[in-house]
Design a protein around this motif. Structure first.
Motif, PDB file in Angstrom:
ATOM      1  N   UNK A 176       0.717  -1.376   0.196  1.00 37.34           N
ATOM      2  CA  UNK A 176       0.000  -0.058  -0.102  1.00 37.34           C
ATOM      3  C   UNK A 176       0.858   1.298   0.208  1.00 37.34           C
ATOM      4  N   UNK A 177       2.085   1.143   0.319  1.00 40.61           N
ATOM      5  CA  UNK A 177       2.973   2.326   0.159  1.00 40.61           C
ATOM      6  C   UNK A 177       3.892   2.161  -0.944  1.00 40.61           C
ATOM      7  N   UNK A 178       4.018   1.164  -1.794  1.00 41.17           N
ATOM      8  CA  UNK A 178       5.039   1.007  -2.673  1.00 41.17           C
ATOM      9  C   UNK A 178       4.169   0.774  -3.841  1.00 41.17           C
ATOM     10  N   UNK A 179       4.881   1.518  -4.895  1.00 43.91           N
ATOM     11  CA  UNK A 179       4.094   1.484  -6.310  1.00 43.91           C
ATOM     12  C   UNK A 179       4.086  -0.196  -7.000  1.00 43.91           C
ATOM     13  N   UNK A 180       3.122  -0.367  -7.438  1.00 39.58           N
ATOM     14  CA  UNK A 180       2.874  -1.891  -8.135  1.00 39.58           C
ATOM     15  C   UNK A 180       2.530  -1.666  -9.734  1.00 39.58           C
ATOM     16  N   UNK A 181       3.292  -2.083 -10.631  1.00 40.43           N
ATOM     17  CA  UNK A 181       3.134  -1.941 -11.939  1.00 40.43           C
ATOM     18  C   UNK A 181       2.026  -2.937 -12.239  1.00 40.43           C
ATOM     19  N   UNK A 182       1.222  -2.641 -13.367  1.00 42.43           N
ATOM     20  CA  UNK A 182       0.288  -3.585 -13.863  1.00 42.43           C
ATOM     21  C   UNK A 182       0.853  -4.356 -15.329  1.00 42.43           C
ATOM     22  N   UNK A 183       0.197  -5.271 -15.808  1.00 41.85           N
ATOM     23  CA  UNK A 183       0.472  -5.753 -16.888  1.00 41.85           C
ATOM     24  C   UNK A 183       0.193  -4.760 -17.981  1.00 41.85           C
ATOM     25  N   UNK A 184       0.926  -5.238 -19.237  1.00 45.37           N
ATOM     26  CA  UNK A 184       0.784  -4.465 -20.498  1.00 45.37           C
ATOM     27  C   UNK A 184      -0.550  -4.524 -21.032  1.00 45.37           C
ATOM     28  N   UNK A 185      -1.478  -5.623 -20.487  1.00 47.16           N
ATOM     29  CA  UNK A 185      -2.643  -6.037 -21.162  1.00 47.16           C
ATOM     30  C   UNK A 185      -4.084  -5.315 -20.560  1.00 47.16           C
ATOM     31  N   UNK A 186      -3.514  -4.668 -19.138  1.00 47.38           N
ATOM     32  CA  UNK A 186      -4.609  -4.380 -18.347  1.00 47.38           C
ATOM     33  C   UNK A 186      -5.225  -3.144 -18.838  1.00 47.38           C
ATOM     34  N   UNK A 187      -6.646  -2.892 -19.015  1.00 47.27           N
ATOM     35  CA  UNK A 187      -7.288  -1.870 -19.498  1.00 47.27           C
ATOM     36  C   UNK A 187      -7.253  -0.725 -18.677  1.00 47.27           C
ATOM     37  N   UNK A 188      -7.027   0.509 -19.421  1.00 41.90           N
ATOM     38  CA  UNK A 188      -7.286   1.751 -18.560  1.00 41.90           C
ATOM     39  C   UNK A 188      -8.561   2.007 -18.393  1.00 41.90           C
ATOM     40  N   UNK A 189      -8.751   3.057 -17.350  1.00 39.09           N
ATOM     41  CA  UNK A 189     -10.357   3.574 -16.861  1.00 39.09           C
ATOM     42  C   UNK A 189     -10.407   5.015 -17.495  1.00 39.09           C
ATOM     43  N   UNK A 190     -11.376   5.178 -18.151  1.00 45.55           N
ATOM     44  CA  UNK A 190     -11.959   6.646 -18.353  1.00 45.55           C
ATOM     45  C   UNK A 190     -12.833   7.178 -17.448  1.00 45.55           C
ATOM     46  N   UNK A 191     -12.345   8.234 -16.783  1.00 51.01           N
ATOM     47  CA  UNK A 191     -13.265   8.615 -15.648  1.00 51.01           C
ATOM     48  C   UNK A 191     -13.538  10.137 -15.983  1.00 51.01           C
ATOM     49  N   UNK A 192     -14.387  10.826 -15.127  1.00 52.24           N
ATOM     50  CA  UNK A 192     -15.044  11.769 -15.268  1.00 52.24           C
ATOM     51  C   UNK A 192     -13.874  13.028 -15.771  1.00 52.24           C
ATOM     52  N   UNK A 193     -12.681  12.812 -15.099  1.00 49.93           N
ATOM     53  CA  UNK A 193     -11.670  14.093 -15.283  1.00 49.93           C
ATOM     54  C   UNK A 193     -10.300  13.561 -15.895  1.00 49.93           C
ATOM     55  N   UNK A 194     -10.425  12.272 -15.993  1.00 45.75           N
ATOM     56  CA  UNK A 194      -9.093  11.666 -16.551  1.00 45.75           C
ATOM     57  C   UNK A 194      -9.010  10.520 -16.962  1.00 45.75           C
ATOM     58  N   UNK A 195      -8.155   9.926 -17.554  1.00 47.62           N
ATOM     59  CA  UNK A 195      -7.736   8.607 -18.345  1.00 47.62           C
ATOM     60  C   UNK A 195      -6.908   8.015 -17.479  1.00 47.62           C
TER      61      UNK A 195
END
Length: 635
Positions: A176-195
């Motif tokens: 929870x305190x360290x950044x975890x990278x995702x796989x290249x095939x994971x879909x992005x999320x299109x939110x209200x004010x950001x992608x």
């Protein structure tokens, strides 16, 4: 006038009645066969598309939506009412945990069947555990005005991929305190004010409700949410064995650079395990048949492109065929990839009970497949118009659209110039005050709503002068003038087309008659019905036409052959004797257009005979003069 009078006399005698020629009947039979094959394909496609969809999916989504979005805590906080960071923690420690942890049955009785598993609403098994992740941006990655740099030490921009903060923070001793990278095939999320991309600072909630609450309190006290936090995702999945449906839920809390909170959610009910019952295997056979149809269509289109070359691309129906094939190929590809992904990942996702199973990835591809198959069904239904063009009414409609296409295109240019001018005006004047005009796409949708009468005029009264002026002028120019011009173009073109069709001879092709004849012939072959006189005469007529077309007479002269090649098929006018029954007379008659052509041939023959007669008269006169001249020479 003479042709019309002759036609009227023959029509009164019961001879002239519209009838299909042999070639026209053959063309109609070919169209009917193509229509039958295409309707089988369309039926198969509908089974594939609707076989995996049901209203139960909507009810499951509605149940989950009410539980996690509308249920409030003791303090009156629910997901939709989150306005700041404190409200987020109150929701997470209250309604969220209450919805995820169903460790009691009815009457607050613990059941042995639970086995430390949560059954949401007693029917939906919680798969693994829930996951919470956040994305952050770095400090001082936005430009501040020089005069205000002394007053502001921090500057956190809106979320951008190149401004994302991936450095460790806080206690730095856990995921929870360290950044975890995702796989290249994971879909992005299109939110209200950001992608937003996948990955981030992630932690999971234990199965125990008390341990989950303790962990949330620990993160809240140690400042897990910071000023750089831009979005928090809460993901979990359930499975309903009664319906064989997976429900993938994503709750999104955005923290924009303006301050405050924006909430949104994605709830998908999908059938990932597709082949369980006998009906599912039947649908699998329909999917195979659908693939065979698409392969056949591809071969047909390639053959047509090879034969017609560039002429192929001049037909709108050919473009629709290509579009249908392309979308079908995409749907098949998405289905194959989704099926393989489920087969390869399902066991892995369910192997560990205390790990978050990422079913959102599978649901994403299932939704893509559903969208592609929906587009495919849409284009498949639109193609039906190709097979009903033989009907007079449908031909009038298609001719109207094709004739006025150029005028509509020219009108569309003028319409959208004015329409987008008003959209720019509305965005610049009301964009900062009215939600319906907050973005340029919203302005376009709002103006279409004004045309349909679905608009709240009071919202644009924030500007007392330009608001009413904008509304009144837009309604006057766009609604009263431009929309009525559009309708006038179509109405005038339809009137012209209808008048043109009224002048043409009646050539309606009634497919119901052909279907009736085909059914009668089938019953006769099965010896379930005796052949009718009408069927025998139709058969005799068809054989006569076929014979006359395939074996032309040898007695005709060379000029007559050339004339027949120029004029087209040979037409027959068969006048029944006086004692012929009306039904037989109608079967042996010709159409109005054929009669007109026969009259033309008769007039041409009469003209040729007159020319021959004139030549003979000149020859006779010349011979008479020569005879007289020879007599004078003898004297």
């Amino acid at each position: 006038m003479e042709a019309a009078a002759a036609e009227q006399r023959l029509s009164g005698a019961g001879v002239i009645k519209p009838r299909l020629s042999y070639s026209g009947e053959l063309e109609l039979k070919t169209t009917l066969r193509e229509l039958i094959v295409y309707m089988i394909f369309l039926f198969t496609l509908c089974l594939v598309a609707f076989g995996m969809v049901s209203t139960k999916m909507f009810h499951l989504n509605a149940v989950m939506s009410r539980l996690f979005l509308e249920e409030s805590s003791a303090e009156g906080i629910n997901f939709n009412s989150i306005r700041n960071v404190d409200d987020f923690w109150k929701f997470a420690e209250g309604p969220l945990l209450d919805g995820l942890s169903w460790d009691k049955w009815y009457g607050n009785v613990t059941s042995d069947l639970q086995e430390n598993r949560s059954h949401i609403y007693y029917e939906n098994l919680m798969l693994g555990v829930a996951q919470v992740r956040q994305l952050k941006v770095r400090n001082k990655t936005c430009a501040a005005y020089s005069h205000f740099q002394n007053f502001t030490e921090d500057c956190y921009p809106s979320y951008r991929y190149n401004a994302e903060d991936k450095s460790d923070f806080g206690l730095k001793n856990g995921s929870e305190w360290k950044y975890t990278s995702a796989t290249s095939f994971s879909p992005w999320y299109w939110g209200d004010v950001g992608f937003y991309r996948s990955g981030g600072f992630i932690f999971t909630l234990p199965k125990s409700k008390e341990k989950s609450r303790e962990k949330l309190e620990f993160l809240r006290k140690n400042g897990w949410l910071t000023k750089g936090t831009r979005v928090v995702f809460i993901d979990f999945s359930t499975y309903n064995a009664n319906l064989n449906l997976f429900c993938i839920i994503r709750l999104v809390v955005e923290f924009p650079a303006t301050g405050g909170v924006l909430t949104s959610s994605r709830i998908y009910s999908v059938k990932l395990l597709r082949y369980v019952s006998f009906y599912d295997y039947f649908l699998a056979s329909c999917e195979i048949a659908f693939c065979v149809f698409i392969i056949t269509f591809i071969i047909q289109e390639l053959i047509e492109i090879k034969n017609l070359k560039m002429e192929y691309f001049k037909s709108v129906w050919n473009w629709l065929d290509l579009l249908l094939v392309a979308v079908s190929i995409l749907a098949i590809g998405f289905n194959i990839y989704r099926t393989m992904a489920v087969f390869l990942l399902m066991e892995k996702l369910l192997s560990a009970e205390n790990v978050y199973p990422d079913f959102y990835f599978l649901a994403f591809w299932q939704i893509l497949y559903d969208n592609m198959i929906a587009i495919c069904v849409f284009f498949a239904f639109m193609k039906i118009f190709k097979f009903v063009s033989f009907n007079k009414t449908m031909t009038q409609l298609s001719s109207t659209l094709s004739r006025c296409a150029s005028n509509i295109c020219g009108f569309a240019v003028m319409f959208f110039i004015i329409f987008f001018a008003y959209a720019q005006f509305g965005y610049l004047v009301f964009g900062s005050q009215v939600e319906d005009f907050s973005t340029f796409p919203n302005c376009i949708f709002s103006q279409f709503r004004i045309l349909l009468g679905d608009f709240n005029f009071l919202t644009i009264e924030v500007h007392r002068i330009l608001g009413p002026l904008y509304f009144i002028s837009f309604v006057f120019f766009v609604f009263f003038i431009l929309v009525n011009m559009f309708l006038a173009i179509i109405n005038d073109t339809y009137t012209e087309v209808k008048a043109h069709f009224a002048e043409m001879p009646s050539q309606d092709i009634h497919i119901k008659d052909l279907v009736r004849q085909s059914c009668n012939k089938t019953l006769v072959k099965l010896r379930l019905k005796k052949p009718d006189v009408e069927d025998l005469q139709s058969k005799e007529f068809s054989s006569t036409e076929r014979k006359d077309i395939s074996k032309p007479s040898k007695r005709n002269s060379g000029n007559e052959k050339k004339s027949r090649l120029r004029k087209g098929r040979k037409h027959h006018l068969m006048i029944p004797p006086d004692n012929t029954e009306p039904g037989a007379a109608s079967q042996s008659s010709v159409s109005r257009a054929e009669f007109q052509q026969l009259l033309g041939y008769t007039a041409e023959l009469e003209e040729e005979l007159n020319n021959a007669n004139a030549k003979l008269n000149r020859i006779m006169k010349s011979m008479q003069q020569m005879k007289e001249f020879s007599g004078m020479t003898d004297k």
